[in-house]
Design an enzyme around this catalytic site. Structure first.
Site, PDB file in Angstrom:
ATOM      1  N   CYS A   1      19.348 -19.418   5.466  1.00 50.48           N
ATOM      2  CA  CYS A   1      19.677 -20.830   5.756  1.00 50.48           C
ATOM      3  C   CYS A   1      21.096 -21.156   5.899  1.00 50.48           C
ATOM      4  O   CYS A   1      21.575 -21.662   6.749  1.00 50.48           O
ATOM      5  CB  CYS A   1      19.019 -21.259   4.329  1.00 50.48           C
ATOM      6  SG  CYS A   1      17.293 -21.407   4.361  1.00 50.48           S
TER       7      CYS A   1
ATOM      8  N   LYS B   1      23.053 -19.937   9.119  1.00 50.01           N
ATOM      9  CA  LYS B   1      22.374 -20.602  10.103  1.00 50.01           C
ATOM     10  C   LYS B   1      22.684 -22.218  10.053  1.00 50.01           C
ATOM     11  O   LYS B   1      22.982 -22.603  11.397  1.00 50.01           O
ATOM     12  CB  LYS B   1      20.769 -20.288  10.218  1.00 50.01           C
ATOM     13  CG  LYS B   1      19.925 -21.066  10.774  1.00 50.01           C
ATOM     14  CD  LYS B   1      18.519 -20.409  10.441  1.00 50.01           C
ATOM     15  CE  LYS B   1      17.510 -21.160   9.712  1.00 50.01           C
ATOM     16  NZ  LYS B   1      17.350 -22.568   9.942  1.00 50.01           N
TER      17      LYS B   1
HETATM   18  C1  UDX Z   1      19.598 -21.973   0.488  1.00 49.19           C
HETATM   19  C2  UDX Z   1      19.618 -23.277  -0.277  1.00 49.19           C
HETATM   20  O1  UDX Z   1      20.021 -23.184  -1.446  1.00 49.19           O
HETATM   21  C3  UDX Z   1      18.150 -23.833  -0.372  1.00 49.19           C
HETATM   22  O2  UDX Z   1      18.184 -25.208  -0.852  1.00 49.19           O
HETATM   23  C4  UDX Z   1      17.597 -23.754   1.073  1.00 49.19           C
HETATM   24  O3  UDX Z   1      16.454 -24.467   1.266  1.00 49.19           O
HETATM   25  C5  UDX Z   1      17.376 -22.461   1.646  1.00 49.19           C
HETATM   26  O4  UDX Z   1      18.703 -22.032   1.768  1.00 49.19           O
HETATM   27  P1  UDX Z   1      18.937 -19.435  -0.299  1.00 49.19           P
HETATM   28  O5  UDX Z   1      19.244 -19.102   1.079  1.00 49.19           O
HETATM   29  O6  UDX Z   1      17.804 -18.920  -0.783  1.00 49.19           O
HETATM   30  O7  UDX Z   1      18.806 -21.031  -0.322  1.00 49.19           O
HETATM   31  O8  UDX Z   1      19.881 -19.051  -1.176  1.00 49.19           O
HETATM   32  P2  UDX Z   1      21.303 -19.428  -1.949  1.00 49.19           P
HETATM   33  O9  UDX Z   1      20.828 -19.363  -3.476  1.00 49.19           O
HETATM   34  O10 UDX Z   1      21.248 -20.970  -1.696  1.00 49.19           O
HETATM   35  O11 UDX Z   1      22.465 -18.546  -1.644  1.00 49.19           O
HETATM   36  C6  UDX Z   1      22.819 -18.574  -0.406  1.00 49.19           C
HETATM   37  C7  UDX Z   1      24.091 -17.506  -0.571  1.00 49.19           C
HETATM   38  O12 UDX Z   1      25.167 -18.008  -1.018  1.00 49.19           O
HETATM   39  C8  UDX Z   1      23.776 -16.168  -0.831  1.00 49.19           C
HETATM   40  O13 UDX Z   1      24.407 -15.100  -0.223  1.00 49.19           O
HETATM   41  C9  UDX Z   1      24.389 -16.095  -2.326  1.00 49.19           C
HETATM   42  O14 UDX Z   1      24.492 -14.830  -3.019  1.00 49.19           O
HETATM   43  C10 UDX Z   1      25.737 -17.086  -1.946  1.00 49.19           C
HETATM   44  N1  UDX Z   1      26.148 -17.716  -3.246  1.00 49.19           N
HETATM   45  C11 UDX Z   1      25.495 -18.561  -3.786  1.00 49.19           C
HETATM   46  C12 UDX Z   1      27.396 -17.397  -3.759  1.00 49.19           C
HETATM   47  O15 UDX Z   1      28.294 -16.490  -3.110  1.00 49.19           O
HETATM   48  N2  UDX Z   1      27.780 -18.134  -4.913  1.00 49.19           N
HETATM   49  C13 UDX Z   1      27.137 -18.945  -5.446  1.00 49.19           C
HETATM   50  O16 UDX Z   1      27.794 -19.735  -6.283  1.00 49.19           O
HETATM   51  C14 UDX Z   1      25.917 -19.363  -5.036  1.00 49.19           C
END
Ligand code: UDX
Length: 438
Positions: free
Chosen positions: A263, A266
């Site tokens: 997500c 992209k």
């Molecule tokens: C995301 C959105 O949070 C969600 O609302 C949407 O519908 C789909 O995309 P997701 O892709 O499952 O969810 O993962 P998320 O937990 O948001 O993390 C995204 C990326 O950021 C990951 O690579 C994660 O490791 C990274 N991240 C997240 C960090 O590096 N630090 C953080 O504090 C939080």
């Protein structure tokens, strides 16, 4: 209510099951026969906490049905959710709507009763209008109204997120559709989940705005972590202190190896393209996206520099392939960049992940597979490797027997790209410990 879900990917499957758990009657449709056959037998097609039990439970209760027959899936459905994916277009990163367009045509050609068509997929502003016109053009007798209902579920906690949402966003343009969507979410709103009705365009944009904002927040803290590494400041303390400011909040302030997943990377670039098409320079979003891409590539350099000796033709242990913990998804995972960059430097990888090995393998070209060995046992991956790199914050990696790891590893070096280990304890064992922003 009778609900039909089009597409049994991450969102379609988890949310179809959630709707069934909430008491709705759900039909899930997918063109992929193999997926549907597995789901009919109660075999999960992806890893998500709690999904397997939910699948079995709802199959037994007959509150969910999986089919490749669209007419059967749509029959007497009051609400149809399109949950197909909108992957980045390889040319410019804009959202590729091919699957959504096809799903719209198929629904319009096969639906026989009145219904609400809900776009749940993440789509650029204006897409609902395109879908509406296309459905009408495909079948002039089709009786339907539209709703835009973006999802905000995080992988790994998708079920929990769906059942306890911070907010439910629904874009509608008439009262009847609003009432139907109120009915759909009644079991959640009765328990206090906030629901916000907006225009269709607003709902479409809320999704991109939220994701791009969070991506910028993480990119920002990652850049501050870089300053910490050059100055002796501590990123974990900075994140904690910033998070105590209610205007900032503590969430999504964890520095790491860069943002992955299907997500944020992209959606950031798709939002940039939305702006570009409108003649707007979305400079902040573009900068955040570029910074993140560079960061993921840079992690290999950090690994190479951590080693006490040249790593060329040697192997390192890479723990964690999934883009984050509690998922098997490796899309845009920093691990992929690490493997590719190390390959360029002729460094071999012994890889381990509790869930993500198969998906990682399927995403790597043959040449990278030649320099990557995958292990089912974490200690086998570590044995004989030069240094150990932690790329994903799996609980399992926090609880390893690090005295044993010390014995198995050639150089006693750990690169912790998620800051999950206790520096003092690890150093006490005798390791050289390199982490992020400290
Ligand atoms: C995301 C959105 O949070 C969600 O609302 C949407 O519908 C789909 O995309 P997701 O892709 O499952 O969810 O993962 P998320 O937990 O948001 O993390 C995204 C990326 O950021 C990951 O690579 C994660 O490791 C990274 N991240 C997240 C960090 O590096 N630090 C953080 O504090 C939080």
């Amino acid at each position: 209510m009778k609900i039909c879900i089009i597409g049994t990917g991450y969102i379609g499957l988890t949310e179809g099951l959630c709707f069934a758990d909430l008491g709705h009657n759900v039909n899930c449709y997918d063109i992929a026969k193999d997926k549907i056959e597995k789901l009919q037998k109660g075999i999960p097609t992806l890893y998500e906490d709690g999904l397997e039990e939910m699948l079995k439970r709802n199959l037994e209760r007959k509150s969910i049905n999986f089919t490749t027959n669209l007419k059967e899936a749509l029959k007497s459905s009051e609400v149809v959710f399109i949950c197909v994916n909108t992957p980045p277009n390889p040319k410019d990163g804009s959202a590729d709507l091919t699957a959504l367009i096809q799903a719209t045509k198929d629904i319009a050609s096969n639906m026989e009763n009145k219904f609400v068509l809900v776009v749940r997929s993440t789509v650029p502003v204006g897409t609902n209008k395109i879908v509406k016109n296309l459905a009408q053009k495909t079948n002039s007798n089709l009786q339907f109204t539209m709703a835009s209902n973006p999802e905000f579920s995080k992988q790994g906690t998708a079920i929990k997120d769906f059942l306890n949402p911070d907010r439910i966003i629904v874009g509608v343009s008439d009262e009847n559709t609003k009432s139907a969507m109120e009915q759909v979410y009644k079991p959640l709103t009765d328990k206090g989940s906030p629901i916000l009705f907006t225009s269709v365009e607003t709902a479409e944009l809320i999704k991109y705005a939220s994701n791009a904002f969070l991506a910028i927040k993480i990119t920002f803290i990652n850049e501050i972590a870089d300053i910490c590494e050059k100055t002796g400041a501590n990123i974990d303390e900075i994140s904690k202190a910033m998070g105590l400011d209610k205007r900032i909040n503590p969430y999504f302030l964890q520095a790491g190896p860069g943002i992955g997943g299907s997500c944020f990377p992209k959606d950031s670039i798709a939002l940039y393209n939305i702006g570009k098409k409108l003649g707007l320079d979305m400079e902040l979003i573009l900068a955040s996206s570029e910074s993140n891409k560079k960061r993921k590539k840079r992690m290999a350099k950090k690994i190479i520099e951590a080693s006490n000796t040249k790593l060329k033709n040697k192997k390192i242990a890479l723990l964690g392939l999934a883009f984050k913990a509690n998922t098997d998804d490796t899309r845009f995972s920093p691990a992929l960049d690490i493997i590719k960059q190390l390959h360029k430097n002729k460094i071999y990888v012994n890889a381990y992940d509790p869930k993500g090995i198969e998906k990682c393998k399927s995403m790597l070209d043959k040449k990278y597979l030649k320099t990557t060995n995958f292990f089912d046992n974490v200690y086998d991956a570590i044995k004989g490797s030069e240094i150990l790199v932690i790329d994903t914050e799996w609980e399992e990696f926090k609880k390893l027997d690090y005295k044993k790891v010390y014995e198995l590893l050639n150089q006693k070096v750990i690169v912790d790209l998620r800051n999950i280990l206790d520096k003092n304890e690890i150093e006490k064992i005798g390791f050289k410990y390199i982490c992020i922003g400290k």
